[in-house]
Design a protein around this motif. Structure first.
Motif, PDB file in Angstrom:
ATOM      1  N   SER A  27      33.979  59.526  19.477  1.00 24.70           N
ATOM      2  CA  SER A  27      33.099  58.599  19.250  1.00 24.70           C
ATOM      3  C   SER A  27      33.649  57.194  19.717  1.00 24.70           C
ATOM      4  CB  SER A  27      32.752  58.254  17.814  1.00 24.70           C
ATOM      5  OG  SER A  27      33.897  57.928  17.021  1.00 24.70           O
ATOM      6  N   ILE A  28      34.765  57.151  20.283  1.00 27.69           N
ATOM      7  CA  ILE A  28      35.780  56.155  20.848  1.00 27.69           C
ATOM      8  C   ILE A  28      35.415  56.210  22.207  1.00 27.69           C
ATOM      9  CG2 ILE A  28      37.757  54.650  21.117  1.00 27.69           C
ATOM     10  CD1 ILE A  28      38.633  55.881  18.612  1.00 27.69           C
ATOM     11  N   PRO A  29      34.641  55.097  22.985  1.00 31.55           N
ATOM     12  CA  PRO A  29      34.427  55.304  24.322  1.00 31.55           C
ATOM     13  C   PRO A  29      35.409  54.927  25.477  1.00 31.55           C
ATOM     14  CG  PRO A  29      33.295  53.205  23.310  1.00 31.55           C
ATOM     15  CD  PRO A  29      33.731  54.100  22.258  1.00 31.55           C
ATOM     16  N   ASN A  30      36.299  54.071  24.852  1.00 35.09           N
ATOM     17  CA  ASN A  30      37.470  53.636  25.352  1.00 35.09           C
ATOM     18  C   ASN A  30      38.801  53.656  24.613  1.00 35.09           C
ATOM     19  OD1 ASN A  30      39.604  51.940  26.648  1.00 35.09           O
ATOM     20  ND2 ASN A  30      38.306  50.021  26.629  1.00 35.09           N
ATOM     21  N   LYS A  31      39.521  54.389  24.879  1.00 34.10           N
ATOM     22  CA  LYS A  31      40.940  54.651  24.217  1.00 34.10           C
ATOM     23  C   LYS A  31      41.777  53.650  24.226  1.00 34.10           C
ATOM     24  CE  LYS A  31      39.018  58.806  23.283  1.00 34.10           C
ATOM     25  NZ  LYS A  31      37.876  58.959  23.976  1.00 34.10           N
ATOM     26  N   ASN A  32      41.856  52.719  25.139  1.00 34.07           N
ATOM     27  CA  ASN A  32      42.845  51.911  25.289  1.00 34.07           C
ATOM     28  C   ASN A  32      43.078  50.937  23.824  1.00 34.07           C
ATOM     29  OD1 ASN A  32      42.370  52.437  27.689  1.00 34.07           O
ATOM     30  ND2 ASN A  32      42.519  50.288  28.803  1.00 34.07           N
ATOM     31  N   MET A  33      44.376  50.748  23.503  1.00 39.11           N
ATOM     32  CA  MET A  33      44.760  50.321  22.156  1.00 39.11           C
ATOM     33  C   MET A  33      45.852  49.422  22.378  1.00 39.11           C
ATOM     34  SD  MET A  33      46.461  52.266  18.927  1.00 39.11           S
ATOM     35  CE  MET A  33      45.158  53.587  19.007  1.00 39.11           C
ATOM     36  N   PHE A  44      51.230  36.885  25.865  1.00 42.88           N
ATOM     37  CA  PHE A  44      50.745  37.035  27.162  1.00 42.88           C
ATOM     38  C   PHE A  44      50.441  35.935  27.920  1.00 42.88           C
ATOM     39  CE2 PHE A  44      49.088  40.819  24.859  1.00 42.88           C
ATOM     40  CZ  PHE A  44      49.949  41.956  25.392  1.00 42.88           C
ATOM     41  N   ALA A  45      50.583  34.624  27.009  1.00 39.93           N
ATOM     42  CA  ALA A  45      49.993  33.409  27.582  1.00 39.93           C
ATOM     43  C   ALA A  45      50.916  32.971  28.722  1.00 39.93           C
ATOM     44  CB  ALA A  45      50.271  32.309  26.407  1.00 39.93           C
ATOM     45  N   GLY A  46      52.218  33.260  28.735  1.00 45.21           N
ATOM     46  CA  GLY A  46      52.993  32.799  30.097  1.00 45.21           C
ATOM     47  C   GLY A  46      53.225  33.627  31.191  1.00 45.21           C
ATOM     48  N   ILE A  47      52.326  34.876  31.119  1.00 42.23           N
ATOM     49  CA  ILE A  47      52.251  35.840  32.020  1.00 42.23           C
ATOM     50  C   ILE A  47      51.064  35.910  33.125  1.00 42.23           C
ATOM     51  CG2 ILE A  47      54.189  37.300  31.122  1.00 42.23           C
ATOM     52  CD1 ILE A  47      51.986  39.183  30.331  1.00 42.23           C
ATOM     53  N   GLY A  48      50.309  34.748  32.864  1.00 48.33           N
ATOM     54  CA  GLY A  48      48.875  34.908  33.918  1.00 48.33           C
ATOM     55  C   GLY A  48      47.913  35.458  33.019  1.00 48.33           C
ATOM     56  N   GLY A  49      46.590  34.429  33.656  1.00 42.88           N
ATOM     57  CA  GLY A  49      45.309  35.019  32.724  1.00 42.88           C
ATOM     58  C   GLY A  49      44.798  36.130  33.043  1.00 42.88           C
ATOM     59  N   LYS A  50      45.150  36.731  34.174  1.00 46.11           N
ATOM     60  CA  LYS A  50      44.605  38.030  34.644  1.00 46.11           C
ATOM     61  C   LYS A  50      44.958  39.261  33.846  1.00 46.11           C
ATOM     62  CE  LYS A  50      42.562  40.432  38.247  1.00 46.11           C
ATOM     63  NZ  LYS A  50      42.259  40.518  39.615  1.00 46.11           N
ATOM     64  N   LEU A  51      46.591  38.913  33.713  1.00 42.04           N
ATOM     65  CA  LEU A  51      47.235  40.065  33.115  1.00 42.04           C
ATOM     66  C   LEU A  51      46.852  40.194  31.517  1.00 42.04           C
ATOM     67  CD1 LEU A  51      49.221  42.320  33.224  1.00 42.04           C
ATOM     68  CD2 LEU A  51      50.965  40.839  32.896  1.00 42.04           C
ATOM     69  N   TYR A  52      46.837  38.810  31.048  1.00 51.68           N
ATOM     70  CA  TYR A  52      46.379  38.647  29.815  1.00 51.68           C
ATOM     71  C   TYR A  52      44.933  39.482  29.389  1.00 51.68           C
ATOM     72  CZ  TYR A  52      44.384  36.325  25.332  1.00 51.68           C
ATOM     73  OH  TYR A  52      43.632  36.229  24.466  1.00 51.68           O
ATOM     74  N   SER A  53      43.976  39.127  30.151  1.00 62.01           N
ATOM     75  CA  SER A  53      42.609  39.697  30.325  1.00 62.01           C
ATOM     76  C   SER A  53      42.552  41.089  30.219  1.00 62.01           C
ATOM     77  CB  SER A  53      41.584  38.804  31.069  1.00 62.01           C
ATOM     78  OG  SER A  53      41.991  39.156  32.435  1.00 62.01           O
ATOM     79  N   SER A  54      43.402  41.488  31.483  1.00 65.35           N
ATOM     80  CA  SER A  54      43.555  43.082  31.575  1.00 65.35           C
ATOM     81  C   SER A  54      43.999  44.070  30.414  1.00 65.35           C
ATOM     82  CB  SER A  54      44.717  43.304  32.663  1.00 65.35           C
ATOM     83  OG  SER A  54      44.083  42.879  33.948  1.00 65.35           O
ATOM     84  N   ILE A  55      44.848  43.242  29.640  1.00 64.33           N
ATOM     85  CA  ILE A  55      45.224  44.006  28.762  1.00 64.33           C
ATOM     86  C   ILE A  55      44.390  43.736  27.260  1.00 64.33           C
ATOM     87  CG2 ILE A  55      47.268  44.180  26.799  1.00 64.33           C
ATOM     88  CD1 ILE A  55      48.852  42.972  29.233  1.00 64.33           C
ATOM     89  N   THR A  56      43.876  42.699  26.931  1.00 60.50           N
ATOM     90  CA  THR A  56      43.370  42.419  25.926  1.00 60.50           C
ATOM     91  C   THR A  56      41.636  42.814  26.139  1.00 60.50           C
ATOM     92  OG1 THR A  56      42.879  40.119  26.626  1.00 60.50           O
ATOM     93  CG2 THR A  56      44.475  40.516  25.086  1.00 60.50           C
ATOM     94  N   ASN A  57      41.249  42.720  27.296  1.00 55.72           N
ATOM     95  CA  ASN A  57      39.734  43.245  27.315  1.00 55.72           C
ATOM     96  C   ASN A  57      39.663  44.254  27.435  1.00 55.72           C
ATOM     97  OD1 ASN A  57      39.191  40.229  27.217  1.00 55.72           O
ATOM     98  ND2 ASN A  57      38.796  40.055  29.527  1.00 55.72           N
ATOM     99  N   ASN A  58      40.564  45.168  27.897  1.00 56.05           N
ATOM    100  CA  ASN A  58      40.469  46.660  28.171  1.00 56.05           C
ATOM    101  C   ASN A  58      40.844  47.402  27.104  1.00 56.05           C
ATOM    102  OD1 ASN A  58      39.727  46.931  30.938  1.00 56.05           O
ATOM    103  ND2 ASN A  58      41.555  46.353  31.419  1.00 56.05           N
TER     104      ASN A  58
END
Length: 644
Positions: free
Chosen positions: A312-318, A528-542
């Protein structure tokens, strides 16, 4: 001792026929976990339950069962459309009630308990309810009970209330004021208005608790606890019996009416109740996360299950976050301990938190060298080269030219045999590029790593210059594992990847699509604040699943006030237990889980500095005498704790 005549003559799937010819049906209800709902959501649930109760057939009976943590209803009707809970036919009603597939007719009745199927049972009825308002936590967790209800017609209910109102009316004209009588009058008058408006209904109800014990002593202990617990709620219980000495009679007949398929008479222990009170007595709440998986406990001590590979979990990223020492690594270790047998696992560690579990599962520890040319995907090789280069020398144009050169090299037949031959060929278009890898040359090899149940790397074993290339290699290794249900653990190594946000984003999106389980571990989203917004969003949004351990600041727009309250209430008791809060992106999961560890888990998962000296000393000395790492470690745990 007495015995009862069995009252059911026919069972056809979920249809029952009693000895009196009455037909009824048995259904299983799937309750919801109210602890995962906000106050407004809970209010809506019980508004819907109230609407259901106010519309049920006045000629029908309903027997609600809470048995073994599951909920059922037995009724003379089959239509439950108004009850907005998942509900389906239960084809083994008698086995469900008696807890066995054996013959049910041999039920022995003693003074104040029953004995059947080798277990002691006791029936306690409610003699009095308290006067206070109740909520969904009124009935104790984990106690079996049966609730019999039958709705009164509006006219009959109003007539009964009119009698109550009339009996108290005369007290208004007495010289001395009777406040209690006046209150009863106004209460009856208000309830009449609510009945006429359809906001309330009246019901005849009976509530029975059924306790079970392996011994009579256990049964007596449970009985005393329940009586004390319900007394604190204002409820008076009565132990049903069959003893002349104790002036009790009727246990046989009372128990008979509890059996599915038997129409309740609603005479002996009947109460008149209203919708707004009755709706909280129905067994519609349960503590639940998933139907199966790894066993944890909720914050009330009830067992729950968590399976990160649940369909039931569509996206396993944790994403797992929390302050240092709060239990993050222990939680992820527990997942791997249970899942690694079926799911190949790759661990990027920082500090040795997962070293012992790798040893236990016969994993491979890359502690010295790796071969960047084990994989020849051009995009991967470009990222590998860039991981060691000066990033300002490679704008978008140069990155494209680099990719073109790499493609030309890997398409040659035969291609380069090792990574330094590859770099030499690349020198034709990018003079001096091989010099970027001189600092890490001793950590590069030509040997390939075979697929293993667990591949482990502790970045602390490598110099800083080698860590980014190593992580890029590990990610590519993980992508090439054939089993789609694989696990990647990424423990607090994000600072080495701040120049590789696009590549990391692509990796996490690929993992999400293929069903892999990447687990990112961090002390907090601020990491993640000091390593760039895109990497932050890659990890959190996924990350569809986020697991929060105790932490001070949570800078995440997806974390609601309800979530913050749950996280703030998390407990941690060193050496005993820790709690975490599991939240899914769609808010379907919002549950607190408690972790207790077995002696083996405690020894494998702990991360205290210096506490592993005896462990490794024993392992080094006695490993030759055992057939496997598991046997060696199990023996150490057994010697230390007396059990595994």
């Amino acid at each position: 001792m007495d015995k009862i005549t069995f009252p059911i003559v026919e069972v056809d799937k979920n249809r029952l026929r009693g000895i009196d010819g009455a037909i009824s049906y048995f259904f299983e209800i799937t309750p919801i976990d109210l602890s995962q709902l906000t106050e407004k959501e809970i209010e809506q649930v019980f508004r819907d339950v109230g609407m259901f109760l106010n519309t049920i057939d006045e000629n029908a009976f309903f027997k609600f069962y809470s048995l073994g943590g599951k909920a059922y209803v037995n009724s003379s009707v089959q239509d439950f459309n108004q009850l907005k809970f998942e509900l389906g036919p239960s084809d083994r009603p008698l086995q469900t009630f008696f807890g066995s597939i054996d013959i049910f007719s041999d039920v022995s009745i003693f003074d104040d308990y029953l004995l059947y199927n080798g277990r002691y049972r006791r029936v306690l009825s409610v003699l009095e309810f308290g006067t206070d308002e109740i909520d969904h936590q009124f009935v104790p967790n984990g106690v079996d009970y049966i609730l019999n209800i039958k709705r009164k017609s509006r006219e009959k209910g109003i007539r009964g209330l009119e009698k109550i109102r009339s009996s108290h009316l005369a007290n208004f004209f007495r010289p001395k004021r009777d406040v209690e009588s006046e209150g009863a009058y106004h209460q009856a008058e208000n309830l009449i208005q609510e009945l006429m408006l359809g906001a309330e209904s009246l019901f005849d109800i009976e509530l029975f608790f059924v306790l079970t014990g392996q011994s009579l002593d256990e049964l007596n202990s449970k009985t005393a606890d329940l009586i004390d617990g319900m007394r604190s709620r204002g409820v008076k219980l009565f132990i049903e019996g069959q003893s002349i000495k104790k002036c009790k009679s009727g246990l046989a007949a009372m128990f008979r009416e509890l059996i599915p398929g038997v129409v309740p008479t609603l005479l002996s222990r009947v109460h008149v109740d209203k919708t707004s009170h009755l709706k909280f007595l129905l067994p519609l709440n349960r503590s639940h996360l998933m139907d199966n998986g790894i066993a944890f406990e909720d914050n009330a001590g009830e067992q729950i299950f968590f399976d990160p590979f649940n369909a039931s979990i569509p996206n396993k990223n944790m994403l797992v976050t929390g302050a240092s020492g709060g239990g993050k690594s222990v939680f992820v270790n527990k997942l791997i301990f249970q899942l690694a047998k079926k799911h190949p696992t790759v661990i990027l560690d920082k500090g040795g938190s997962f070293k012992r579990i790798t040893l236990y599962h016969d994993g491979v520890n890359i502690s010295a060298k790796f071969n960047p040319l084990q994989f020849r995907d051009p995009l991967y090789l470009r990222e590998m080269v860039l991981s060691a280069c000066d990033k300002e020398h490679f704008n978008k144009l140069e990155r494209g030219r680099l990719l073109k050169s790499i493609r030309a090299i890997v398409e040659e037949n035969p291609g380069p045999s090792n990574f330094f031959d590859f770099l030499k060929l690349l020198e034709c278009d990018f003079p001096g590029i091989s010099l970027y890898f001189e600092d890490v040359a001793e950590y590069l090899s030509d040997e390939k790593i075979a697929e293993t149940p667990i591949l482990y790397v502790d970045v602390a074993d490598y110099p800083q210059a080698a860590i980014a290339p190593l992580i890029i290699f590990i990610l590519e290794y993980f992508k090439n594992i054939k089993n789609p249900e694989k696990i990647l653990v990424f423990d607090e190594s994000w600072s080495f990847l701040k120049h590789h946000a696009d590549y990391i984003d692509d990796c996490f999106r690929t993992f999400r699509k293929t069903g892999a389980l990447p687990i990112a571990i961090s002390q907090g989203l601020n990491d993640f604040a000091g390593i760039g917004g895109k990497l932050y969003s890659s990890i959190t949004n996924n990350s569809f699943i986020k697991v929060f351990f105790p932490q001070e600041c949570i800078d995440d727009p997806e974390v609601s006030e309800f979530d913050r309250k749950q996280i703030k209430s998390l407990r941690f008791q060193k050496g005993v237990c820790s709690e975490c809060y599991v939240k899914s992106a769609d808010n379907r999961f919002r549950k607190t889980m408690r972790l207790y560890l077995s002696p083996l888990e405690l020894e494998l998962f702990h991360t205290e500095v210096g506490e592993d000296n005896n462990f490794y000393k024993f392992y080094q000395e006695y490993r030759p005498f055992f057939d496997s790492n598991k046997e060696t470690i199990n023996s150490y745990v057994r010697l230390k704790y007396g059990e595994v």
